[in-house]
Design an enzyme around this catalytic site. Sequence first.
Site, PDB file in Angstrom:
ATOM      1  N   VAL A 155       0.834  -1.200   0.000  1.00 54.70           N
ATOM      2  CA  VAL A 155       0.000   0.000   0.000  1.00 54.70           C
ATOM      3  C   VAL A 155       0.871   1.253   0.000  1.00 54.70           C
ATOM      4  O   VAL A 155       0.627   2.220  -0.716  1.00 54.70           O
ATOM      5  CB  VAL A 155      -0.957   0.002   1.217  1.00 54.70           C
ATOM      6  CG1 VAL A 155      -1.644   1.364   1.358  1.00 54.70           C
ATOM      7  CG2 VAL A 155      -1.984  -1.098   1.069  1.00 54.70           C
TER       8      VAL A 155
ATOM      9  N   ILE B 131       2.480   2.072  -3.470  1.00 57.75           N
ATOM     10  CA  ILE B 131       1.618   2.559  -4.555  1.00 57.75           C
ATOM     11  C   ILE B 131       1.571   4.084  -4.514  1.00 57.75           C
ATOM     12  O   ILE B 131       1.337   4.674  -3.466  1.00 57.75           O
ATOM     13  CB  ILE B 131       0.195   1.996  -4.411  1.00 57.75           C
ATOM     14  CG1 ILE B 131       0.208   0.474  -4.601  1.00 57.75           C
ATOM     15  CG2 ILE B 131      -0.752   2.631  -5.435  1.00 57.75           C
ATOM     16  CD1 ILE B 131      -1.108  -0.186  -4.266  1.00 57.75           C
TER      17      ILE B 131
ATOM     18  N   GLU C  76      -0.286   6.792  -4.416  1.00 54.12           N
ATOM     19  CA  GLU C  76      -1.703   7.142  -4.277  1.00 54.12           C
ATOM     20  C   GLU C  76      -2.038   8.505  -4.859  1.00 54.12           C
ATOM     21  O   GLU C  76      -3.153   8.762  -5.293  1.00 54.12           O
ATOM     22  CB  GLU C  76      -2.118   7.091  -2.796  1.00 54.12           C
ATOM     23  CG  GLU C  76      -2.104   5.719  -2.160  1.00 54.12           C
ATOM     24  CD  GLU C  76      -0.752   5.405  -1.515  1.00 54.12           C
ATOM     25  OE1 GLU C  76       0.228   6.131  -1.807  1.00 54.12           O
ATOM     26  OE2 GLU C  76      -0.676   4.433  -0.752  1.00 54.12           O
TER      27      GLU C  76
ATOM     28  N   ASP D  66      -7.056  17.767 -43.236  1.00 53.00           N
ATOM     29  CA  ASP D  66      -7.928  18.204 -44.322  1.00 53.00           C
ATOM     30  C   ASP D  66      -7.276  19.424 -44.958  1.00 53.00           C
ATOM     31  O   ASP D  66      -6.522  20.153 -44.301  1.00 53.00           O
ATOM     32  CB  ASP D  66      -9.298  18.560 -43.741  1.00 53.00           C
ATOM     33  CG  ASP D  66     -10.364  18.678 -44.805  1.00 53.00           C
ATOM     34  OD1 ASP D  66     -10.148  18.180 -45.915  1.00 53.00           O
ATOM     35  OD2 ASP D  66     -11.403  19.281 -44.521  1.00 53.00           O
TER      36      ASP D  66
ATOM     37  N   ASN E 158       2.933  10.355   1.224  1.00 52.25           N
ATOM     38  CA  ASN E 158       2.462  10.145  -0.154  1.00 52.25           C
ATOM     39  C   ASN E 158       1.346  11.091  -0.555  1.00 52.25           C
ATOM     40  O   ASN E 158       1.327  11.615  -1.677  1.00 52.25           O
ATOM     41  CB  ASN E 158       1.977   8.706  -0.329  1.00 52.25           C
ATOM     42  CG  ASN E 158       3.129   7.716  -0.361  1.00 52.25           C
ATOM     43  OD1 ASN E 158       4.281   8.105  -0.516  1.00 52.25           O
ATOM     44  ND2 ASN E 158       2.828   6.446  -0.190  1.00 52.25           N
TER      45      ASN E 158
END
Length: 896
Positions: free
Chosen positions: A286, A289, A291, A333, A726
């Site tokens: 956890v 990661i 976050e 185009d 984090n």
Amino acid sequence: MDIQKLKQEAAWHSLSWESIYSLLDTSGKGLTNEESSARLSQFGPNKLPESSKTTLSRIILHQVMNPLIFILVLAALVSILIGEGEDAIFILLVILINTGLGTYQEYNAEKSAQALQQLMKIQAKVHRSGQIKTVSSEDLVPGDLVYLESGMKVPADIRLWEASVLEIDESFLTGESLASKKKTGNLELEITVPDRINMAFAGATVLSGRGKGVVVETGISTQVGKIAQNVAKGTSAKPPLILRMEKFIKQITFFIVGLSFIIAFILNWQGMDWASIFFFVVALAVSAIPEGLPVALTVALSIATRRMAKRNVIVRRLNAVEALGSCTIIASDKTGTLTVNQQTAKKILLDNGNRYSVLGEGYNGEGAIEAENYEKDDPQALEALVRVGIMANEGGLRKEGSDWIHHGDAMDVALLGLGFKHGRDPEEMKQSYHTGGIIPYESERKFSGAFYTLEDEIRFGAKGALETILGFCHCDQEFIDQKVKEAENYASKGYRVLAFAEGVSLTFEKKDTYSEEDIPKLHFLGMVCFIDPLRSEAKESIKKCKQAGIKVLMITGDHPATALNISKELGIAVDGRQVVTGQMLLDAGSTESEAYHKLVINSSVFARVSPIQKLEIVDVLIKAGEFVAVTGDGVNDAPALKRANIGVAMGSGTDVAKEVGSMIVTDDNFSSIVAGVEEGRFAYDNVRKVIFLLISTGGALVLLVLLAILFGLPLPFLAVQLLWLNLVTNGIQDVALAFEGGEPGAMKKRPRKPSETIFNSVMINQTLVASITIGVIVFGFWYWLIEIQKMSEYHARDLALLLMVFMQNFHAFNSRSETTSIFKIPLKRNWILVIGVIAAQGIHILSMHIPFMQKALKIGPITLQEWFYVILLAIPILIVMELFKLYTNRKSESEK
């Protein structure tokens, strides 16, 4: 009526009227009310299936369908299971913020107009049961007899049997910049849509004249309907950022899972029970990661959308921001994007040898006529040519306030603009010269003319095709050959050439209609050369694309010669070998064939291509590994816009194109697209910077924990402290980092390879260096506090946590560039980051003194001396990363 047989028969332009009447079970008198009602039940209403609207709930679902969000949700659930409720709250807060930001951005940008339906919701004039009546276009059925007049929308696909000076704007469907001049009669079977001049297609606009014809296709069977089906069935290529983020999520997931197994094995070897190992490994996963990444990513893309909006690019979907910056090919185009989409008189070639250049562009009277040479001083010759251009004219051009209002044929409007530039007011001239009669333009005649009174004489002026006008004049063969050669020379350069002549009528008499027999012998006045001018910025923008390693393709419905000359002037093509026509693509065979692929890959200009062929071209390029951006403004562009990695619709284009496109260029300018590419590259660079900051600090935390385990020390940080680092400390800084201004030279780099992941060699090396530096320094400090100073875990964690905050503060400045020294990047390029770093440090210090935060984070106050020592310990991260940048820059230079 046999519907199956009718559906199988699509070549309406090539059938005889006997076959059409037989297939449709109708006649030249149309249908009765009873027959039309029966067929409406049989065929259904003349409209397209309505697409589902984009709802708020669907936008929210789109935001949460993100692999990283899935991992965060799992992490929150695990945190709850192991009793870390604070961790779960933090994680869920992140998910809520990310979803809210993304939903707000996408909801504001979404314009869910029901565009294809609007093209079909019009009124139609039909002949039923012997009467002409106006009905809703939805009530039309195959076999109905429909009347067309100037200003009307074509209500269905119609085979024409009468066409009087009928000109229809089909640019939305075919890509042709000029109106289609309609005529009757059967045509060859194998011809493309733009060449089916005996047909009128649903959604087109009648510019002039009148016509009558039989409805042959309605609803989904029309050309617009077929395109709608392709759009509905088509799939959009994933944006590059999504592809790279998916790879990134896989990488980080495999890494964390692999690392967790290794740590579990070590802990078990050290004697820890499996239950404790499981909860610890989950907690570490956890913490590893990032976050804060979803929020920072969303903010970075949102900032880029605002910056793009200032440069005339409106982003409808956040992921499209970076996609434009990743493109390796821009398939543009021509009309309205590379050119201004307004025919303009640019050269005047008088009979006496005088040559003039016309300044200004577009449908207006702003500009001037400048002499290139004077072989004979004859100002009356120029006056006569301008006069004929005004008198033999069915268009309109006037100024209302600061705007110019126009209507009618493009060439007629351009000639009225020429009149203004010559100092003549067209309306005043028409009124003062008392027009006595006109011969309107028809494609069979190839000219138009008008009688008018001048100096007590009845004069006739004519303009049209050179060969036709010369036929009305006294000219010898040598003169004719000279003028034809001169006209062909300008035509080969992409100009359209009209000739002008005038004469005195001695037998004029007032009557309703005039023919060629009423035309007197004329005196040849000269020629005017017209062109749809290039946008002034287009050439430089294409040059900028080349420097950026982006290939520019031109896809147009125009004539190959016109497309070649414009592409050569722009620097897109060198010679005719790079030009491919729709017919050449048909002759190449299947789109899966090697011949077809070679034709597409080796070409730069595609002319006279159908909407389906444009889609096929894009599909081939994507399968070849290119990231393709497609620009377009018409219904004909919709399938290709949807299929492309990034669809760019023009602001003045149809709602259909805007609905399918991921972004809209409000000023229709190719230079704005290039500006969008630059902003997209800036956005991707900022995403990389944010990822580098988060992953390197996350990696440092993992290394720190591993070292603590290996050395048998207590864990340096608690789970809630990891999340604080984090989500709060780094969370403020990574969002602030997303505001970083673009680095110079972004448009001088080649596009990233489609196979390149976010973690390329540069990112991997710098992440390893930063993670090891931060992890080792913090661990060394932790070891010294616990083992040498014998400090309590509570206070040691307090100091170690502050050191990590300082490391993150300094490292945020390292992350501003992968190659440039932080001392060379001006602070003014991102004052928000400076404020964010100060705020992150301030919030942490404040938390040390607030009882609630002290309890939640397990921290307390420290002395000023301790704070100063911690700053000194954090400085090495600046020195190490500066040395790393110096090394990599020198290595890069030596490899060139």
